[in-house]
Design a protein around this motif. Structure first.
Motif, PDB file in Angstrom:
ATOM      1  N   ASP A 128      -5.485   1.444  17.491  1.00  0.00           N
ATOM      2  CA  ASP A 128      -6.398   1.438  16.350  1.00  0.00           C
ATOM      3  C   ASP A 128      -7.435   2.556  16.480  1.00  0.00           C
ATOM      4  O   ASP A 128      -7.463   3.301  17.471  1.00  0.00           O
ATOM      5  CB  ASP A 128      -7.053   0.064  16.156  1.00  0.00           C
ATOM      6  CG  ASP A 128      -8.010  -0.314  17.282  1.00  0.00           C
ATOM      7  OD1 ASP A 128      -8.492   0.580  18.001  1.00  0.00           O
ATOM      8  OD2 ASP A 128      -8.287  -1.526  17.433  1.00  0.00           O
ATOM      9  N   ASP A 187      -4.240   2.091   4.367  1.00  0.00           N
ATOM     10  CA  ASP A 187      -5.411   1.303   4.772  1.00  0.00           C
ATOM     11  C   ASP A 187      -5.408   0.957   6.261  1.00  0.00           C
ATOM     12  O   ASP A 187      -6.249   0.196   6.722  1.00  0.00           O
ATOM     13  CB  ASP A 187      -5.508   0.024   3.944  1.00  0.00           C
ATOM     14  CG  ASP A 187      -4.339  -0.928   4.189  1.00  0.00           C
ATOM     15  OD1 ASP A 187      -3.367  -0.525   4.874  1.00  0.00           O
ATOM     16  OD2 ASP A 187      -4.381  -2.069   3.700  1.00  0.00           O
ATOM     17  N   GLY A 188      -4.453   1.517   7.033  1.00  0.00           N
ATOM     18  CA  GLY A 188      -4.408   1.255   8.464  1.00  0.00           C
ATOM     19  C   GLY A 188      -3.589   0.042   8.854  1.00  0.00           C
ATOM     20  O   GLY A 188      -3.440  -0.246  10.044  1.00  0.00           O
ATOM     21  N   SER A 189      -3.077  -0.692   7.875  1.00  0.00           N
ATOM     22  CA  SER A 189      -2.173  -1.801   8.190  1.00  0.00           C
ATOM     23  C   SER A 189      -0.783  -1.234   8.494  1.00  0.00           C
ATOM     24  O   SER A 189      -0.510  -0.051   8.255  1.00  0.00           O
ATOM     25  CB  SER A 189      -2.092  -2.796   7.023  1.00  0.00           C
ATOM     26  OG  SER A 189      -1.570  -2.170   5.864  1.00  0.00           O
ATOM     27  N   SER A 210      -4.313  -3.926  12.548  1.00  0.00           N
ATOM     28  CA  SER A 210      -5.202  -3.426  11.495  1.00  0.00           C
ATOM     29  C   SER A 210      -5.883  -2.153  11.990  1.00  0.00           C
ATOM     30  O   SER A 210      -6.035  -1.952  13.202  1.00  0.00           O
ATOM     31  CB  SER A 210      -6.258  -4.478  11.125  1.00  0.00           C
ATOM     32  OG  SER A 210      -7.076  -4.787  12.245  1.00  0.00           O
ATOM     33  N   ASN A 211      -6.264  -1.312  11.061  1.00  0.00           N
ATOM     34  CA  ASN A 211      -6.965  -0.057  11.376  1.00  0.00           C
ATOM     35  C   ASN A 211      -6.203   0.812  12.376  1.00  0.00           C
ATOM     36  O   ASN A 211      -6.802   1.472  13.230  1.00  0.00           O
ATOM     37  CB  ASN A 211      -8.371  -0.335  11.915  1.00  0.00           C
ATOM     38  CG  ASN A 211      -9.231  -1.108  10.933  1.00  0.00           C
ATOM     39  OD1 ASN A 211      -9.198  -0.846   9.728  1.00  0.00           O
ATOM     40  ND2 ASN A 211      -9.994  -2.062  11.424  1.00  0.00           N
ATOM     41  N   LYS A 242       4.124  -7.192   6.440  1.00  0.00           N
ATOM     42  CA  LYS A 242       3.036  -6.651   7.249  1.00  0.00           C
ATOM     43  C   LYS A 242       3.054  -7.299   8.635  1.00  0.00           C
ATOM     44  O   LYS A 242       3.288  -8.495   8.773  1.00  0.00           O
ATOM     45  CB  LYS A 242       1.700  -6.918   6.557  1.00  0.00           C
ATOM     46  CG  LYS A 242       0.486  -6.323   7.260  1.00  0.00           C
ATOM     47  CD  LYS A 242      -0.794  -6.671   6.517  1.00  0.00           C
ATOM     48  CE  LYS A 242      -0.845  -6.000   5.159  1.00  0.00           C
ATOM     49  NZ  LYS A 242      -2.179  -6.208   4.512  1.00  0.00           N
ATOM     50  N   LYS A 270       1.113  -8.874  11.144  1.00  0.00           N
ATOM     51  CA  LYS A 270      -0.190  -9.525  10.975  1.00  0.00           C
ATOM     52  C   LYS A 270      -1.157  -9.245  12.123  1.00  0.00           C
ATOM     53  O   LYS A 270      -2.369  -9.360  11.962  1.00  0.00           O
ATOM     54  CB  LYS A 270       0.003 -11.031  10.817  1.00  0.00           C
ATOM     55  CG  LYS A 270       0.648 -11.705  12.020  1.00  0.00           C
ATOM     56  CD  LYS A 270       0.910 -13.179  11.754  1.00  0.00           C
ATOM     57  CE  LYS A 270       1.553 -13.860  12.952  1.00  0.00           C
ATOM     58  NZ  LYS A 270       1.838 -15.291  12.693  1.00  0.00           N
ATOM     59  N   GLU A 271      -0.619  -8.881  13.303  1.00  0.00           N
ATOM     60  CA  GLU A 271      -1.501  -8.649  14.451  1.00  0.00           C
ATOM     61  C   GLU A 271      -2.228  -7.294  14.392  1.00  0.00           C
ATOM     62  O   GLU A 271      -3.118  -7.042  15.215  1.00  0.00           O
ATOM     63  CB  GLU A 271      -0.692  -8.691  15.762  1.00  0.00           C
ATOM     64  CG  GLU A 271      -0.067 -10.047  16.060  1.00  0.00           C
ATOM     65  CD  GLU A 271       1.359 -10.164  15.517  1.00  0.00           C
ATOM     66  OE1 GLU A 271       2.075 -11.073  15.961  1.00  0.00           O
ATOM     67  OE2 GLU A 271       1.739  -9.338  14.650  1.00  0.00           O
ATOM     68  N   GLN A 296       0.848  -1.183   0.000  1.00  0.00           N
ATOM     69  CA  GLN A 296       0.000   0.000   0.000  1.00  0.00           C
ATOM     70  C   GLN A 296       0.890   1.242   0.000  1.00  0.00           C
ATOM     71  O   GLN A 296       2.101   1.149   0.121  1.00  0.00           O
ATOM     72  CB  GLN A 296      -0.889   0.013   1.250  1.00  0.00           C
ATOM     73  CG  GLN A 296      -1.870  -1.136   1.358  1.00  0.00           C
ATOM     74  CD  GLN A 296      -3.121  -0.880   0.560  1.00  0.00           C
ATOM     75  OE1 GLN A 296      -3.501   0.260   0.324  1.00  0.00           O
ATOM     76  NE2 GLN A 296      -3.774  -1.951   0.132  1.00  0.00           N
ATOM     77  N   GLU A 356       3.470  -2.075   8.184  1.00  0.00           N
ATOM     78  CA  GLU A 356       4.620  -2.870   7.758  1.00  0.00           C
ATOM     79  C   GLU A 356       5.849  -2.378   8.525  1.00  0.00           C
ATOM     80  O   GLU A 356       5.825  -1.298   9.135  1.00  0.00           O
ATOM     81  CB  GLU A 356       4.812  -2.772   6.247  1.00  0.00           C
ATOM     82  CG  GLU A 356       3.607  -3.311   5.474  1.00  0.00           C
ATOM     83  CD  GLU A 356       3.883  -3.547   3.997  1.00  0.00           C
ATOM     84  OE1 GLU A 356       5.053  -3.839   3.662  1.00  0.00           O
ATOM     85  OE2 GLU A 356       2.944  -3.461   3.203  1.00  0.00           O
TER      86      GLU A 356
END
Length: 249
Positions: free
Chosen positions: A227, A170-172, A197-198, A192, A194-195, A145, A174
């Protein structure tokens, strides 16, 4: 003889009439052409104004969205009671003093991060004393992204090298290990986390383990990824980062 003169006169008059009619038609066509050109010019001007207005609206919408995202980030505060990771016997306190780049300067251009090192920075000299050749405007690649924001995470007690966190559109999130980036010249994302998001915000924390009896045990520094709903995750507990750190430099 008179008939001949009359005929010649008629021919001359017809010729004059033809020329006048031709010039009249030319003048009409010229005016029509000028009118059409004027109309076309007005249409082009209108289209240009519409395109400019559309760009302004697009930029305004984009700026408003960015302002909303910034406001959302500013509104979110760390709340130790809203930890996604296990914090049963851990006491967290905000400690922004750790948020330093250590001579790593990353500029985002069109969603792409470019790294420059300040080899004169005292922290850089301490951490990367063997790496005396500066890096100038080197693109870090491999992202899925556009990069929105960069954060330098200091975690644990034994590893002084910052983990570079890249907050995506997108809020992820890396990340990249600063030592591997510079020493191995691995100018790319490690992937990324993985734990997460947002995510809208990062904050450095002082963490301290508390025993069941309430006794204060050992402490460490870490980073919370927060988040949009205000829930946090302690990145020192990220299996993604731990697995990556098992790879030798």
């Amino acid at each position: 003889m008179k008939k001949s003169k009359v005929l010649i006169l008629v021919i001359i008059l017809l010729a004059i009439f033809g020329i006048v009619f031709y010039l009249y038609q030319v003048d009409i066509n010229k005016k029509q052409l000028e009118k059409e050109l004027q109309t076309a010019e007005e249409m082009w001007k209108l289209q240009a104004e519409n395109a400019e207005l559309k760009d302004k609206i697009t930029n305004q919408t984009s700026n408003q969205n960015e302002a909303k995202e910034t406001q959302k980030s500013n509104d979110v505060e760390f709340d130790s009671s809203k930890m996604k990771s296990d914090s049963s016997f851990v006491n967290y306190e905000v400690a922004e003093m750790y948020a330093t780049s250590d001579g790593l300067e990353i500029e985002i251009k069109d969603g792409k991060p470019f790294l420059t090192t300040n080899i004169e920075d005292k922290n850089y000299k301490f951490l990367f004393s063997e790496l005396t050749e500066p890096v100038k405007n080197k693109e870090i690649t491999g992202f899925n992204q556009e990069v929105k924001e960069v954060y330098y995470a200091h975690m644990g007690n034994g590893d002084p090298y910052p983990i570079i966190l890249f907050l995506m559109k997108d809020g992820s999130v890396e990340f990249a290990d600063s030592l591997k980036v510079l020493k191995n010249e691995e100018f790319n994302s490690a992937g990324k986390i993985k734990e997460l998001s947002n995510i809208v915000k990062f904050v450095h924390l002082d963490a301290e383990e508390i025993s069941e009896d309430g006794e204060r045990m050992g402490g460490w520094m870490t980073v919370a990824a927060i988040d949009e709903d205000g829930y946090s995750f302690d990145l020192s507990l990220s299996e993604t980062i731990r697995d990556y750190n098992k790879i030798d430099v």
